[in-house]
Write a protein that holds these residues in place. Structure first.
Motif, mmCIF file in Angstrom:
data_model
loop_
_atom_site.group_PDB
_atom_site.id
_atom_site.type_symbol
_atom_site.label_atom_id
_atom_site.label_comp_id
_atom_site.label_asym_id
_atom_site.label_seq_id
_atom_site.Cartn_x
_atom_site.Cartn_y
_atom_site.Cartn_z
ATOM 1 N N GLY A 123 1.200 -27.708 4.311
ATOM 2 C CA GLY A 123 1.117 -26.763 3.206
ATOM 3 C C GLY A 123 0.141 -25.634 3.501
ATOM 4 O O GLY A 123 0.393 -24.477 3.150
ATOM 5 N N GLY A 124 -0.962 -25.961 4.161
ATOM 6 C CA GLY A 124 -1.932 -24.930 4.521
ATOM 7 C C GLY A 124 -1.377 -23.920 5.501
ATOM 8 O O GLY A 124 -1.555 -22.706 5.333
ATOM 9 N N ILE A 125 -0.693 -24.417 6.515
ATOM 10 C CA ILE A 125 -0.081 -23.522 7.507
ATOM 11 C C ILE A 125 0.979 -22.644 6.853
ATOM 12 O O ILE A 125 1.031 -21.430 7.083
ATOM 13 N N LEU A 126 1.822 -23.250 6.017
ATOM 14 C CA LEU A 126 2.864 -22.492 5.327
ATOM 15 C C LEU A 126 2.258 -21.445 4.397
ATOM 16 O O LEU A 126 2.742 -20.309 4.329
ATOM 17 N N TRP B 284 2.702 -17.461 4.721
ATOM 18 C CA TRP B 284 3.208 -16.689 3.587
ATOM 19 C C TRP B 284 2.266 -15.525 3.279
ATOM 20 O O TRP B 284 2.710 -14.397 3.059
ATOM 21 N N LEU B 285 0.940 -15.797 3.242
ATOM 22 C CA LEU B 285 -0.022 -14.732 2.966
ATOM 23 C C LEU B 285 0.004 -13.659 4.049
ATOM 24 O O LEU B 285 -0.080 -12.457 3.756
ATOM 25 N N THR B 286 0.133 -14.080 5.306
ATOM 26 C CA THR B 286 0.206 -13.126 6.417
ATOM 27 C C THR B 286 1.456 -12.259 6.296
ATOM 28 O O THR B 286 1.398 -11.041 6.496
ATOM 29 N N ALA B 287 2.571 -12.884 5.954
ATOM 30 C CA ALA B 287 3.817 -12.130 5.777
ATOM 31 C C ALA B 287 3.684 -11.160 4.602
ATOM 32 O O ALA B 287 4.148 -10.013 4.671
ATOM 33 N N LEU B 288 3.048 -11.599 3.541
ATOM 34 C CA LEU B 288 2.842 -10.751 2.370
ATOM 35 C C LEU B 288 1.956 -9.558 2.715
ATOM 36 O O LEU B 288 2.240 -8.420 2.321
ATOM 37 N N ALA C 161 8.812 -5.469 5.078
ATOM 38 C CA ALA C 161 9.718 -5.975 6.116
ATOM 39 C C ALA C 161 9.273 -7.358 6.597
ATOM 40 O O ALA C 161 10.099 -8.260 6.789
ATOM 41 N N SER C 162 7.981 -7.534 6.778
ATOM 42 C CA SER C 162 7.445 -8.822 7.217
ATOM 43 C C SER C 162 7.709 -9.912 6.176
ATOM 44 O O SER C 162 8.117 -11.026 6.510
ATOM 45 N N TYR C 163 7.500 -9.576 4.911
ATOM 46 C CA TYR C 163 7.724 -10.539 3.838
ATOM 47 C C TYR C 163 9.216 -10.864 3.705
ATOM 48 O O TYR C 163 9.586 -12.032 3.511
#
Length: 138
Positions: A39-42, A46-50, A55-57
């Motif tokens: 869950g932490g990695i996900l 998710w935060l990095t993509a956001l 486009a990243s998200y």
């Protein structure tokens, strides 16, 4: 130092008969680890993509939700399903332990029923949540 042969050995796993309460105890630790790591990695992904922009998200959402045919991607789907079950199992076992902390439920039959109930509740809630998610798409 020599061991006193009259002194009994400490119990170990080979002499205990496995029961649902033992399984649930081990699963509680495993699901806690899965939630913390997976869950932490996900969450960080998710935060990095956001933070990476639209486009990243969008790439993250596409990968985690569906393939070109609109079906759920297998590997991310299994990870999300597993994390959902881990959450409900960990929560159910935590509630069971909270009840045990009050002094209730230590009778062997009730303890085993409570352990089995955590497995049934977590599986049922996971199926209901994913059933709702998958039916919403159709």
């Amino acid at each position: 130092m020599a061991r006193n042969p009259a002194r009994p050995l400490s119990p170990h796993l080979t002499i205990w008969r496995w029961g649902p309460h033992m399984l649930v105890s081990i699963l509680h630790r495993a699901t806690g680890t899965a939630l913390a790591l997976g869950g932490g990695i996900l969450f960080i992904w998710w935060l990095t993509a956001l933070a990476g922009g639209e486009a990243s998200y969008a790439r993250f959402i596409d990968l985690m939700t569906s393939d070109a045919t609109g079906r759920l991607n297998l590997i991310p789907g299994l990870v999300l399903f597993g994390l959902t079950w881990s959450f409900f199992q960990h929560m159910s076992t935590g509630i069971r332990h909270l009840l045990l902390d009050t002094g209730a439920g230590y009778e062997l039959k009730i303890n085993k029923m409570g352990a089995v109930a955590t497995l049934v509740v977590s599986t049922t809630l996971t199926v209901l949540v994913w059933g709702a998610i998958l039916m919403r798409g159709h």
